[in-house]
Design a protein around this motif. Structure first.
Motif, PDB file in Angstrom:
ATOM      1  N   ARG A 178       0.811  -1.225   0.000  1.00 57.28           N
ATOM      2  CA  ARG A 178       0.000   0.000   0.000  1.00 57.28           C
ATOM      3  C   ARG A 178       0.847   1.279   0.000  1.00 57.28           C
ATOM      4  O   ARG A 178       0.342   2.361  -0.314  1.00 57.28           O
ATOM      5  N   GLY A 179       2.110   1.142   0.349  1.00 57.83           N
ATOM      6  CA  GLY A 179       2.999   2.293   0.213  1.00 57.83           C
ATOM      7  C   GLY A 179       3.134   2.704  -1.243  1.00 57.83           C
ATOM      8  O   GLY A 179       3.146   3.894  -1.576  1.00 57.83           O
ATOM      9  N   LEU A 180       3.207   1.711  -2.124  1.00 52.34           N
ATOM     10  CA  LEU A 180       3.237   1.995  -3.561  1.00 52.34           C
ATOM     11  C   LEU A 180       1.859   2.404  -4.076  1.00 52.34           C
ATOM     12  O   LEU A 180       1.730   3.361  -4.846  1.00 52.34           O
ATOM     13  N   ALA A 181       0.844   1.687  -3.669  1.00 52.45           N
ATOM     14  CA  ALA A 181      -0.488   1.904  -4.245  1.00 52.45           C
ATOM     15  C   ALA A 181      -1.031   3.298  -3.938  1.00 52.45           C
ATOM     16  O   ALA A 181      -1.619   3.951  -4.803  1.00 52.45           O
ATOM     17  N   TYR A 182      -0.814   3.749  -2.687  1.00 59.23           N
ATOM     18  CA  TYR A 182      -1.463   4.996  -2.237  1.00 59.23           C
ATOM     19  C   TYR A 182      -0.538   5.926  -1.453  1.00 59.23           C
ATOM     20  O   TYR A 182      -0.999   6.944  -0.944  1.00 59.23           O
ATOM     21  N   GLY A 183       0.742   5.555  -1.345  1.00 55.87           N
ATOM     22  CA  GLY A 183       1.616   6.328  -0.449  1.00 55.87           C
ATOM     23  C   GLY A 183       1.225   6.134   0.999  1.00 55.87           C
ATOM     24  O   GLY A 183       1.435   7.026   1.831  1.00 55.87           O
ATOM     25  N   ASP A 184       0.687   4.975   1.330  1.00 52.80           N
ATOM     26  CA  ASP A 184       0.151   4.699   2.663  1.00 52.80           C
ATOM     27  C   ASP A 184       1.289   4.222   3.566  1.00 52.80           C
ATOM     28  O   ASP A 184       1.474   3.015   3.765  1.00 52.80           O
ATOM     29  N   GLY A 185       2.049   5.168   4.085  1.00 50.10           N
ATOM     30  CA  GLY A 185       3.173   4.817   4.936  1.00 50.10           C
ATOM     31  C   GLY A 185       3.994   6.037   5.300  1.00 50.10           C
ATOM     32  O   GLY A 185       3.607   7.177   5.008  1.00 50.10           O
ATOM     33  N   LEU A 238       4.517   9.221   2.983  1.00 53.77           N
ATOM     34  CA  LEU A 238       5.049   8.890   1.654  1.00 53.77           C
ATOM     35  C   LEU A 238       4.405   9.685   0.519  1.00 53.77           C
ATOM     36  O   LEU A 238       4.716   9.425  -0.643  1.00 53.77           O
ATOM     37  N   ASN A 239       3.553  10.634   0.811  1.00 51.10           N
ATOM     38  CA  ASN A 239       2.925  11.455  -0.251  1.00 51.10           C
ATOM     39  C   ASN A 239       3.770  12.706  -0.461  1.00 51.10           C
ATOM     40  O   ASN A 239       3.517  13.759   0.127  1.00 51.10           O
ATOM     41  N   ARG A 240       4.761  12.641  -1.295  1.00 47.75           N
ATOM     42  CA  ARG A 240       5.749  13.711  -1.383  1.00 47.75           C
ATOM     43  C   ARG A 240       5.812  14.335  -2.763  1.00 47.75           C
ATOM     44  O   ARG A 240       6.827  14.910  -3.147  1.00 47.75           O
ATOM     45  N   LEU A 241       4.708  14.277  -3.525  1.00 43.60           N
ATOM     46  CA  LEU A 241       4.753  14.814  -4.888  1.00 43.60           C
ATOM     47  C   LEU A 241       4.983  16.324  -4.924  1.00 43.60           C
ATOM     48  O   LEU A 241       5.591  16.824  -5.873  1.00 43.60           O
ATOM     49  N   TYR A 295       8.135   8.103  -2.855  1.00 49.27           N
ATOM     50  CA  TYR A 295       7.540   9.445  -2.775  1.00 49.27           C
ATOM     51  C   TYR A 295       6.130   9.517  -3.357  1.00 49.27           C
ATOM     52  O   TYR A 295       5.565  10.611  -3.450  1.00 49.27           O
ATOM     53  N   ARG A 321      -5.866  -2.617 -12.753  1.00 51.50           N
ATOM     54  CA  ARG A 321      -5.150  -1.401 -12.337  1.00 51.50           C
ATOM     55  C   ARG A 321      -3.824  -1.330 -13.066  1.00 51.50           C
ATOM     56  O   ARG A 321      -3.062  -2.292 -13.080  1.00 51.50           O
ATOM     57  N   LEU A 375      -0.253   8.992  -7.251  1.00 46.58           N
ATOM     58  CA  LEU A 375      -0.132   7.979  -6.203  1.00 46.58           C
ATOM     59  C   LEU A 375      -0.155   8.554  -4.777  1.00 46.58           C
ATOM     60  O   LEU A 375       0.003   7.798  -3.828  1.00 46.58           O
ATOM     61  N   ASN A 376      -0.375   9.840  -4.630  1.00 52.04           N
ATOM     62  CA  ASN A 376      -0.436  10.449  -3.278  1.00 52.04           C
ATOM     63  C   ASN A 376      -1.888  10.461  -2.818  1.00 52.04           C
ATOM     64  O   ASN A 376      -2.612  11.444  -3.015  1.00 52.04           O
TER      65      ASN A 376
END
Lengths: 280, 280
Positions: free
Chosen positions: A22-29, A147-150, B26, B85, B147-148
Motif C-alpha cells: 500500500r505504500g506503492l499503491a497509495y503512499g500509505d506509509g 510517503l505522499n511527497r509529490l 515518494y 489497475r 499515487l499520493n
C-alpha cells in the motif's frame, strides 16, 4: 557520494518488495532518513518519536523497536558514516482504500556509505531556487514524514542549474515553510525563528536539534518580508546538518553566529564535523 | 469478489518490484483503474488520456501505448469481467527528490476477475458516511490520478459500519468534491451538476462518461446547501458504474431519471448491466 545501497525488506536482505504494497499503491506509509555514524544514529530517539507520531496520526501499527534496531544494525554494519532510510508502510493489501485490520506493516531499510562531508557548503552557504510549487494545507498530514511527497518532487523538478543546492517552498498562502528537502530557520532582530508546521510541512529532526540548541527560538508564521529582513537564514537536515543560506534570488545573506552555533551543536550531538576547522 | 490477482511488472509476470521505485519512495507516479469486459476496456481511450495528462503534469515519460495494450491483454486473458489497475511510476532512482533524467518509468499491471455485479446498490442506492477528512487544495495535482492518496485513505478509515458504502469528502473550504473512491453528481432544478476539480479531486473516467451522456450538465462549485437541495445524487465510477445515493446523514434521496439514464449509458458504452431488469 554513495556506494551500492544495501536493502533489507521485512527483516531479510532483499532488493524487491511485494507489488501489492500500500505504500506503492497509495503512499500509505511513513519514512525516516538519518545519519548513522559508526553504527550509531545520534538522533535516533527523535526519529523514532516522529515515526511513532506518524503511525498514530495515520492509524498504522507501530513497528517493533527491536526489529528496527536489528535492521539498522544489519544495514549499516561496517560503515563508518552512512545515510539510512527506514520506510514503514501499511503492508500488502487488496485493491481499494480500506485497510485490512489484520495486515502487519512492512519495513524497508536501505543504507549507503557517505564518503565526503560537504565542507564547502557548510562553510560558504547554499543558494536557493525560488520554487513556484506550493505546500497545500492539510493539518491531518502536517508535520509527519509520510510517503505522499509529490509537492516536493515537483518543486525539485523546477530547476536543474547546479548552482542552486535546494529550493525555497512557500505554502499556498505565501508563508515560508521549508526547502524541498530541508527545514529552514532565520534570525530576525537576534531572535531565531522557525516556521509553524501545523498546516503543512515536515517537522524535521535536524530542526528539532536546532530548536533544542537555541533556547530563545520561536515557532511562528513567517512571510516573505520577514525572510527578506533576516540577518541569517539557514537550513537544517538530519542528514546534511546545519547549512548557511547565502542567497535567495537577489537577496544575499552572510553566515552568522546562530548557524555557527548550530554547526557546533551538530558535532556535539555526535555527528561528523561540518567544517574543516572543527575537525580534531 | 475477486480471484487471485494477476500481477505483471515491466512486461513480465511478477509479484515483486524493485525496492528503489520512486512510486514507493515518494508516490512519484500515476494509476488508472478500469473495467475490462471480455478483453476490452470500454473506456480505454479516456483512461489513456488521463494517464497522458498526468505524465505531462508530473513531468514523467509517457508509457508506450503498445506495451500498455500488450500488458492489459496478458493480465486479463481469459477473464470475462475484470478490474484492472495500471500503475506507472517514475521508476527506480537513488534516494532524494531529484529525478534522474535517463531513468525509464515502471509499469505495474494487476487484474482480478469480477464475479458479481452489485445490482442491489445500483437499484436501491448507497448511503454515504460524512467524512471529516478534507481534500487540500493543490492545483498542480488536481484532477490527475497520482499515487499520493493519503487523504482518501484517511477518509476511508473514518468508518467501518458496512451500511455505508462510501464516504462524502469536501475540500477544506467546504465544497462538495467526491466520495473516497468515486465521483459525485447531483441534479438541482433539473440540471445535472458536477463539482469543479481544478483545485483538488480526481477527474473520474466514469464521471466523464456521465458528463458526455448529459448534454446540459454543468461543472461548478457545489456547497452543502446545494447538495441538500438536490432532487438526485449519484456516484460515478469506472469500475462500479453509476449508483444512486439514497442517504447522506439524515438527508434521503430517491433514485431518479438522471441516474437511470446514466445506467443505460453505462451499458450502451459496453459495460455489464448494472440492474437485473436491463439484462438481455
Amino acid at each position: 557520494v554513495t556506494d551500492t545501497a544495501r536493502w533489507r525488506v521485512d527483516g531479510r536482505a532483499a532488493t524487491e518488495l511485494p507489488a501489492d504494497d500500500r505504500g506503492l499503491a497509495y503512499g500509505d506509509g511513513l519514512f525516516e532518513t538519518m545519519r548513522v555514524v559508526a553504527g550509531r544514529a545520534p538522533l535516533w530517539t527523535w526519529h523514532m518519536e516522529r515515526l511513532e507520531e506518524g503511525c498514530r496520526r495515520l492509524g498504522l501499527p507501530q513497528p517493533s523497536p527491536g526489529m528496527l534496531l536489528d535492521e539498522v544494525a544489519a544495514a549499516t554494519d561496517g560503515l563508518d558514516d552512512a545515510v539510512l532510510r527506514i520506510t514503514w508502510t501499511a503492508g500488502s493489501g487488496p485493491r481499494g482504500y480500506p485497510r485490512q485490520a489484520t495486515v502487519p506493516g512492512r519495513l524497508i531499510v536501505v543504507a549507503a556509505a557517505l564518503h565526503h562531508a560537504n565542507t564547502f557548503m557548510a562553510t560558504h552557504g547554499v543558494a536557493l531556487f525560488e520554487c513556484a510549487t506550493r505546500w497545500s494545507l492539510q493539518p491531518k498530514l502536517a508535520g509527519i514524514k509520510h510517503l505522499n511527497r509529490l509537492e516536493q518532487v515537483l518543486a525539485r523538478a523546477e530547476w536543474d542549474d547546479p548552482s542552486f543546492s535546494d529550493g525555497l517552498m512557500l505554502d499556498i498562502d505565501d508563508r515560508v515553510i521549508s526547502t524541498t528537502s530541508a527545514s529552514i530557520g532565520l534570525v530576525v532582530d537576534g531572535v531565531p525563528m522557525f516556521p509553524a508546521l501545523h498546516r503543512c510541512g515536515v517537522a524535521g529532526v535536524g530542526r528539532r536539534l536546532a530548536m533544542a540548541s537555541l533556547p530563545d527560538a520561536v515557532e511562528t508564521d513567517i512571510d516573505r518580508a520577514t525572510l527578506a529582513s533576516a540577518s541569517e537564514v539557514f537550513l537544517t537536515s538530519a542528514v546534511r546538518g546545519m547549512l548557511p543560506v547565502r542567497a535567495i534570488g537577489d537577496r544575499h545573506y552572510a553566515a552568522g553566529p546562530v548557524v555557527r552555533a548550530l554547526q557546533a551543536a551538530w558535532t556535539t550531538a555526535g555527528m561528523p564535523s561540518l567544517r574543516p576547522a572543527e575537525q580534531p
